[in-house]
Design an enzyme around this catalytic site. Sequence first.
Site, short mmCIF file in Angstrom:
data_model
loop_
_atom_site.label_atom_id
_atom_site.label_comp_id
_atom_site.label_asym_id
_atom_site.label_seq_id
_atom_site.Cartn_x
_atom_site.Cartn_y
_atom_site.Cartn_z
N CYS A 163 3.21 10.33 -6.62
CA CYS A 163 2.41 9.52 -7.54
C CYS A 163 1.23 10.27 -8.16
O CYS A 163 0.50 9.72 -8.97
CB CYS A 163 1.93 8.27 -6.84
N HIS A 291 -6.74 4.65 -7.67
CA HIS A 291 -5.29 4.66 -7.50
C HIS A 291 -4.83 3.25 -7.15
O HIS A 291 -3.83 2.77 -7.69
CB HIS A 291 -4.91 5.66 -6.40
N HIS A 324 2.86 -0.23 -10.27
CA HIS A 324 2.68 1.17 -9.87
C HIS A 324 3.79 1.98 -10.52
O HIS A 324 4.95 1.89 -10.12
CB HIS A 324 2.72 1.28 -8.35
#
Length: 395
Positions: A163, A291, A324
């Site tokens: 990620c 995040h 996400h």
Amino acid sequence: MPSPLLAISKYTLVNALGRGVDASFSRLKESQSGISRCDFENIELQTWIGRAAGLEEEPIVDELARFDCRNNRLALAALKMDNFMQAVAESKHRYGADRIGLFLGTSTSGIRQTEMAYEYAATHGKLPDDFDFFCTHNNYSVVDFSRRILELQGPAYAISTACSSSAKVFAVAYRNIMAGLCDAAIVGGVDSLCGMTLYGFNSLELVSSQMCKPWDVDRDGISIGEAAGFALLERPEQSPDSVMLLGYGESSDAHHMSTPHPQGEGAVLAMQRALASAKMEASEVNYVNLHGTATKSNDKSEDNAVSKIFDNTPCSSTKGWTGHTLGAAGITEAIFSCLSIENNFMPGTLNLKNKDPELNANVLLENQNREVNVAISNSFGFGGTNCGLAIGTIQ
């Protein structure tokens, strides 16, 4: 204000909020999420996803048909928006096609095409005759495809660090430009929905059955999304009025394959290095784009890290809007940070109703119109691959 590293002179974005930067910013301002109940193909999970609309009806055809897969369709959709290809054409005129690098992040690339191929094989006893692993599933596929679309000839490669992939591309671009390998760079990230991520994260008990709720006391997991974003990076003097990459920081804490260090040690190091690279103090940062995945462990770890560095600096997670987006999260949220700076806008944290009392960061519940000159954008991946970007304007 420190000397900037690179100008972010043009960018484009596609995600569950829509196509183009204006679509994303409009829905950010209106607090309208792009997440919806999972209706992706034959996936049987009670969860929510951030799906980019219309890709099923947009095959890649003609001479590039061998690259046809959901991931490359998503990349093409972004490249067509925001006059981005025109900006690249102008940069080729300035530098030459062989002097522009292309560095893209992805996590799963075109794995959905391989899933479909094996579904076919289960019925027909063999893989489809037209299945092309290298042009679809391979991590370099989206780089190769985008390079051909943009007609570039400079250095090009894929970054796949989970990620943090499309945050690290900014650092890669800077190092390539400073090494003299190119004069400008296209950076970005593309990650598309597939069965592996949905079922895989579900098997790790990280997928929520509700819309993700970062920093909420009742948060219970992520909502997976898909996105594609690209940005043109040039030396600051070429585009002095643009938002700038001021600094970057990377770390690898390697605490656990899928769980961050409880105290956020790797995250702390990435943010500290971003500030050091920018020659800045934490007090100069106006906003932090977290995040903020909405899992119990990730939010707590990041909260510990942010609280060690920043003193009540406003911050938020934007994953309640997009889900996400994994390998595309870095570029998506870097662009959101650019929009925050250009519009003096701080997004709230969508779906956050009751903040976890054990978390201390100054997380915004609602949108605020406040001056933003410098933002930190955080991206933290599996295995402890961390990246923080310092983004701002020249004062």
